[in-house]
Design a protein around this motif. Structure first.
Motif, PDB file in Angstrom:
ATOM      1  N   SER A   1     -32.134 -47.101  63.109  1.00  0.00           N
ATOM      2  CA  SER A   1     -30.648 -46.989  62.874  1.00  0.00           C
ATOM      3  C   SER A   1     -30.107 -45.572  62.412  1.00  0.00           C
ATOM      4  CB  SER A   1     -30.381 -48.036  61.558  1.00  0.00           C
ATOM      5  OG  SER A   1     -30.690 -49.242  61.931  1.00  0.00           O
ATOM      6  N   ALA A   2     -31.083 -44.919  61.451  1.00  0.00           N
ATOM      7  CA  ALA A   2     -30.894 -43.457  61.259  1.00  0.00           C
ATOM      8  C   ALA A   2     -30.727 -42.705  62.446  1.00  0.00           C
ATOM      9  CB  ALA A   2     -32.023 -42.841  60.218  1.00  0.00           C
ATOM     10  N   ILE A   3     -31.589 -43.019  63.504  1.00  0.00           N
ATOM     11  CA  ILE A   3     -31.438 -41.793  64.545  1.00  0.00           C
ATOM     12  C   ILE A   3     -30.010 -42.204  65.106  1.00  0.00           C
ATOM     13  CG2 ILE A   3     -32.490 -41.595  67.051  1.00  0.00           C
ATOM     14  CD1 ILE A   3     -35.371 -41.914  65.607  1.00  0.00           C
ATOM     15  N   GLU A   4     -29.962 -43.691  65.500  1.00  0.00           N
ATOM     16  CA  GLU A   4     -28.531 -43.879  66.239  1.00  0.00           C
ATOM     17  C   GLU A   4     -27.457 -43.371  65.533  1.00  0.00           C
ATOM     18  OE1 GLU A   4     -27.958 -45.239  68.857  1.00  0.00           O
ATOM     19  OE2 GLU A   4     -29.751 -46.291  69.338  1.00  0.00           O
ATOM     20  N   LEU A   5     -27.374 -43.457  64.264  1.00  0.00           N
ATOM     21  CA  LEU A   5     -26.440 -42.720  63.444  1.00  0.00           C
ATOM     22  C   LEU A   5     -26.207 -41.184  63.395  1.00  0.00           C
ATOM     23  CD1 LEU A   5     -24.006 -43.214  61.077  1.00  0.00           C
ATOM     24  CD2 LEU A   5     -25.808 -42.800  59.194  1.00  0.00           C
ATOM     25  N   PHE A   6     -27.420 -40.660  63.422  1.00  0.00           N
ATOM     26  CA  PHE A   6     -27.487 -39.041  63.477  1.00  0.00           C
ATOM     27  C   PHE A   6     -27.153 -38.618  64.656  1.00  0.00           C
ATOM     28  CE2 PHE A   6     -30.664 -39.322  59.656  1.00  0.00           C
ATOM     29  CZ  PHE A   6     -29.595 -39.135  58.879  1.00  0.00           C
ATOM     30  N   THR A   7     -27.376 -39.267  65.884  1.00  0.00           N
ATOM     31  CA  THR A   7     -27.116 -38.732  67.270  1.00  0.00           C
ATOM     32  C   THR A   7     -25.734 -38.332  67.619  1.00  0.00           C
ATOM     33  OG1 THR A   7     -28.775 -40.117  68.249  1.00  0.00           O
ATOM     34  CG2 THR A   7     -27.299 -39.376  69.887  1.00  0.00           C
ATOM     35  N   PRO A   8     -24.594 -38.992  67.235  1.00  0.00           N
ATOM     36  CA  PRO A   8     -23.354 -38.601  67.285  1.00  0.00           C
ATOM     37  C   PRO A   8     -22.913 -37.256  66.696  1.00  0.00           C
ATOM     38  CG  PRO A   8     -23.490 -40.816  66.992  1.00  0.00           C
ATOM     39  CD  PRO A   8     -24.678 -40.581  66.819  1.00  0.00           C
ATOM     40  N   MET A   9     -23.889 -37.352  65.267  1.00  0.00           N
ATOM     41  CA  MET A   9     -23.461 -36.032  64.408  1.00  0.00           C
ATOM     42  C   MET A   9     -24.147 -34.889  65.070  1.00  0.00           C
ATOM     43  SD  MET A   9     -24.433 -37.635  60.896  1.00  0.00           S
ATOM     44  CE  MET A   9     -24.537 -35.891  60.011  1.00  0.00           C
ATOM     45  N   TYR A  10     -25.257 -35.121  65.887  1.00  0.00           N
ATOM     46  CA  TYR A  10     -25.778 -33.981  66.410  1.00  0.00           C
ATOM     47  C   TYR A  10     -25.197 -33.591  67.716  1.00  0.00           C
ATOM     48  CZ  TYR A  10     -30.666 -31.869  67.633  1.00  0.00           C
ATOM     49  OH  TYR A  10     -31.481 -30.875  68.025  1.00  0.00           O
ATOM     50  N   GLN A  11     -24.510 -34.500  68.480  1.00  0.00           N
ATOM     51  CA  GLN A  11     -23.399 -34.141  69.469  1.00  0.00           C
ATOM     52  C   GLN A  11     -22.177 -33.078  68.892  1.00  0.00           C
ATOM     53  OE1 GLN A  11     -21.557 -37.352  71.318  1.00  0.00           O
ATOM     54  NE2 GLN A  11     -21.011 -36.259  73.195  1.00  0.00           N
ATOM     55  N   LEU A  12     -21.601 -33.708  67.999  1.00  0.00           N
ATOM     56  CA  LEU A  12     -20.614 -33.306  67.366  1.00  0.00           C
ATOM     57  C   LEU A  12     -20.654 -31.658  66.647  1.00  0.00           C
ATOM     58  CD1 LEU A  12     -17.623 -33.346  66.298  1.00  0.00           C
ATOM     59  CD2 LEU A  12     -18.343 -34.301  64.135  1.00  0.00           C
ATOM     60  N   PHE A  13     -21.794 -31.639  66.030  1.00  0.00           N
ATOM     61  CA  PHE A  13     -22.141 -30.178  65.524  1.00  0.00           C
ATOM     62  C   PHE A  13     -22.832 -29.244  66.221  1.00  0.00           C
ATOM     63  CE2 PHE A  13     -21.132 -33.018  61.734  1.00  0.00           C
ATOM     64  CZ  PHE A  13     -20.158 -32.043  61.190  1.00  0.00           C
ATOM     65  N   LEU A  14     -23.449 -29.559  67.447  1.00  0.00           N
ATOM     66  CA  LEU A  14     -23.868 -28.406  68.395  1.00  0.00           C
ATOM     67  C   LEU A  14     -23.113 -28.560  69.542  1.00  0.00           C
ATOM     68  CD1 LEU A  14     -27.484 -29.804  68.270  1.00  0.00           C
ATOM     69  CD2 LEU A  14     -26.723 -27.987  67.056  1.00  0.00           C
ATOM     70  N   THR A  15     -23.245 -27.237  70.287  1.00  0.00           N
ATOM     71  CA  THR A  15     -22.625 -27.011  71.604  1.00  0.00           C
ATOM     72  C   THR A  15     -22.799 -28.262  72.460  1.00  0.00           C
ATOM     73  OG1 THR A  15     -24.244 -25.788  72.472  1.00  0.00           O
ATOM     74  CG2 THR A  15     -22.728 -24.605  71.233  1.00  0.00           C
ATOM     75  N   ASP A  16     -22.215 -28.348  73.432  1.00  0.00           N
ATOM     76  CA  ASP A  16     -22.322 -29.418  74.537  1.00  0.00           C
ATOM     77  C   ASP A  16     -23.760 -29.038  75.355  1.00  0.00           C
ATOM     78  OD1 ASP A  16     -21.216 -31.903  75.350  1.00  0.00           O
ATOM     79  OD2 ASP A  16     -20.399 -30.844  77.207  1.00  0.00           O
ATOM     80  N   ASN A  17     -23.967 -27.777  75.530  1.00  0.00           N
ATOM     81  CA  ASN A  17     -25.168 -27.370  76.200  1.00  0.00           C
ATOM     82  C   ASN A  17     -26.284 -27.769  75.086  1.00  0.00           C
ATOM     83  OD1 ASN A  17     -26.402 -26.045  78.310  1.00  0.00           O
ATOM     84  ND2 ASN A  17     -26.951 -24.444  76.852  1.00  0.00           N
ATOM     85  N   ASP A  18     -26.196 -27.695  74.111  1.00  0.00           N
ATOM     86  CA  ASP A  18     -27.458 -27.877  73.054  1.00  0.00           C
ATOM     87  C   ASP A  18     -27.559 -29.023  73.194  1.00  0.00           C
ATOM     88  OD1 ASP A  18     -27.768 -25.073  72.591  1.00  0.00           O
ATOM     89  OD2 ASP A  18     -26.708 -25.036  70.619  1.00  0.00           O
TER      90      ASP A  18
END
Length: 306
Positions: free
Chosen positions: A201-218
């Motif tokens: 659950s934590a990983i599913e929740l954090f994945t969109p945050m990872y996408q939002l706060f990093l560049t698309d390339n990252d």
């Protein structure tokens, strides 16, 4: 909190057998008991049973919406330090001790596996090990650095091998000296009433945050790094001369990038694959040490009898 998970603290009932007890007692996989116990305790939690089914579709919807948002955001917009601060904050306050322990272990095990390959390569290659001891250590952009390390290692290793016309192959006496249990005790992880969120659950929740706060390339690079589980497994298998060790490393083909929608689930597979490969290397290390000790004992006996 109870010392034992429910499936070990409840009497076995043949009319209602626990699937978790079955998985724990099963010895077809090489995971050590403390790791398997922590993994299954987290997997059998009420959070995974009742929170994950609602959280997963929400998280995947957010990934689609954020991808649309990225079209209008500046190409290089990112806030990696803020992201890692938020991740550390969430892990400390909401995630189970077992999940946090497995996450911190992952950095250590990954570093040891890469060092194993580097030391047993016919050409020297540098590594940049990441070994966090506390959750706060993750704030130093360790998730991003972990992905960069993996790609840089594959590039440097294969540049060196190609330059000298060599390949990884069986090593008669592999160097296992870098393998050890990470100095991260489970008892040191936050354990309060609000640390309830399971690993998936934590990983599913954090994945969109990872996408939002990093560049698309990252973000795409981080997602594609999961394809390298098979690659790293192949490297280790070639060194050991044991292709059967790949049977438990299954995160799809490295040449077929997958959609980022399933990145959360595949990240869980990535963590388990790392645990499995490290356990296999430790098992081979113990076998080699045992054979060496047996050979030494035989030689000593022969010497004394002569």
């Amino acid at each position: 909190m109870k010392q034992l998970p429910d499936f070990l603290d409840t009497e076995y009932d043949p009319r209602d057998p626990s699937p978790w007890l079955s998985l724990y007692l099963d010895q077809s996989t090489p995971l050590p008991d403390p790791v398997k116990r922590a993994w299954l305790r987290d997997s059998s939690s009420r959070s995974r049973q009742f929170v994950l089914p609602f959280l997963r579709p929400l998280a995947r919807t957010l990934i689609i919406l954020i991808q649309v948002l990225k079209v209008v955001l500046p190409r290089r917009w990112a806030a990696s330090r803020l992201l890692h601060w938020l991740l550390a904050f969430g892990l400390k306050r909401f995630v189970t001790p077992e999940a946090n322990w497995l996450i911190l272990r992952h950095f250590h095990l990954g570093a040891q596996i890469l060092e194993f390959i580097a030391r047993n390569s016919p050409q020297p290659v540098s590594t940049n090990p990441l070994k966090p001891v506390t959750i706060d250590d993750l704030k130093d952009e360790l998730f991003l650095k972990h992905d960069l390390n993996l790609f840089n290692f594959v590039i440097r290793l294969n540049q060196a091998l190609r330059e000298h016309g060599q390949q990884l192959g069986p090593v008669a006496q592999p160097d296992f000296s870098m393998l050890h249990e990470p100095p991260v005790p489970l008892e040191s992880m936050p354990r309060r009433w609000h640390n309830f969120l399971d690993l998936q659950s934590a990983i599913e929740l954090f994945t969109p945050m990872y996408q939002l706060f990093l560049t698309d390339n990252d973000f795409w690079r981080a997602s594609n790094s999961l394809q390298l589980d098979e690659t790293i497994g192949l490297y280790a298998a070639r060194i050991l001369g044991a292709p059967e060790h790949l049977v438990l490393l299954n995160n799809k083909h490295p040449l077929v990038p997958l959609s980022t929608l399933r990145a959360g689930f595949r990240l869980v597979l990535h963590g388990l694959s790392t645990e499995m490969l490290h356990a296999l290397l430790v098992m081979r290390q113990q076998q080699t040490t045992g054979q060496g000790a047996a050979a030494g004992g035989s030689a000593a006996s022969a010497g004394s009898s002569s």
